[in-house]
Motif scaffolding. Structure first.
Motif, mmCIF file in Angstrom:
data_model
loop_
_atom_site.group_PDB
_atom_site.id
_atom_site.type_symbol
_atom_site.label_atom_id
_atom_site.label_comp_id
_atom_site.label_asym_id
_atom_site.label_seq_id
_atom_site.Cartn_x
_atom_site.Cartn_y
_atom_site.Cartn_z
ATOM 1 N N LEU A 137 -17.284 39.076 -57.598
ATOM 2 C CA LEU A 137 -17.276 39.190 -59.257
ATOM 3 C C LEU A 137 -15.968 39.422 -59.633
ATOM 4 N N CYS A 138 -15.673 38.379 -60.955
ATOM 5 C CA CYS A 138 -15.436 37.905 -61.281
ATOM 6 C C CYS A 138 -13.967 39.153 -61.833
ATOM 7 N N LEU A 139 -12.892 39.342 -62.518
ATOM 8 C CA LEU A 139 -11.705 40.593 -62.588
ATOM 9 C C LEU A 139 -12.856 41.157 -63.897
ATOM 10 N N ASN A 140 -13.011 40.049 -64.744
ATOM 11 C CA ASN A 140 -13.245 41.168 -66.426
ATOM 12 C C ASN A 140 -14.380 42.152 -65.438
ATOM 13 N N CYS A 141 -15.845 41.467 -64.701
ATOM 14 C CA CYS A 141 -16.886 41.900 -63.885
ATOM 15 C C CYS A 141 -16.707 43.084 -62.852
ATOM 16 N N LYS A 142 -15.653 42.852 -62.818
ATOM 17 C CA LYS A 142 -15.141 43.986 -61.965
ATOM 18 C C LYS A 142 -14.853 44.991 -62.472
ATOM 19 N N LEU A 160 -19.102 32.198 -57.321
ATOM 20 C CA LEU A 160 -19.663 32.560 -58.860
ATOM 21 C C LEU A 160 -19.617 33.338 -58.653
ATOM 22 N N CYS A 161 -19.356 34.632 -59.814
ATOM 23 C CA CYS A 161 -19.117 35.627 -60.293
ATOM 24 C C CYS A 161 -20.790 36.124 -59.953
ATOM 25 N N ASP A 162 -21.023 37.763 -59.393
ATOM 26 C CA ASP A 162 -23.008 38.134 -58.958
ATOM 27 C C ASP A 162 -22.995 38.330 -60.337
ATOM 28 N N ILE A 163 -22.343 38.994 -61.336
ATOM 29 C CA ILE A 163 -23.205 39.321 -62.544
ATOM 30 C C ILE A 163 -22.441 38.377 -63.495
ATOM 31 N N CYS A 164 -22.084 37.207 -64.199
ATOM 32 C CA CYS A 164 -22.333 36.118 -65.079
ATOM 33 C C CYS A 164 -21.924 35.013 -65.074
ATOM 34 N N GLY A 165 -21.815 35.327 -63.102
ATOM 35 C CA GLY A 165 -21.861 33.279 -63.441
ATOM 36 C C GLY A 165 -20.732 32.237 -63.842
HETATM 37 ZN ZN LIG Z 1 -17.930 37.906 -63.788
#
Ligand SMILES: [Zn+2]
Length: 122
Positions: free
Chosen positions: A107-112, A86-91
């Motif tokens: 992180l997911c690609l978007n948050c990265k 799971l992404c650290d930022i958006c979950g």
């Molecule tokens: Zn994310």
């Protein structure tokens, strides 16, 4: 999840071991500056410049290994918490293909992408 999480975990564990070992080797390879200066009375300035460059390279390498190690350890801690993948930022779940390519991704690609944009703005 459709991919083998256990496999990624064991991959991360061996990566952690590998990085810790590399860090140790890097530290062991540091020699006192005096040892290298011996027998070269000429071009001292040049040598000092070389030394500084070497030190910078070593520090850069050490930092990179430390960063990688921190990322791997962080990913392993996410296994403990049950939040791996799971992404650290958006979950949101991280793309399994991304995790297979980079098991320590947190992180997911978007948050990265937005994080990279922020870092560039600084
Ligand atoms: Zn994310």
């Amino acid at each position: 999840m459709s991919f083998n999480v256990d496999l990624l975990r064991s991959h991360l564990e061996s990566e952690q071991e590998h990085l810790a070992h590399e860090l140790e080797q890097l530290k062991a390879s540091v020699r006192p500056a005096d040892e290298r200066r011996e027998g070269s009375p000429f071009g001292k300035r040049e040598e000092e410049a070389t030394e500084t460059a070497e030190l910078e390279t070593r520090l850069g390498l050490e930092k990179r290994i430390r960063d990688q190690l921190a990322a791997v350890e962080h990913a392993l801690s996410k296994f403990e918490k049950g939040t791996y993948g799971l992404c650290d930022i958006c979950g949101q779940p991280i793309d399994p293909a991304r995790l297979e390519a980079l098991p320590q991704a947190s992180l997911c690609l978007n948050c990265k992408a937005s994080q990279a944009k922020d870092a560039k703005g600084k």
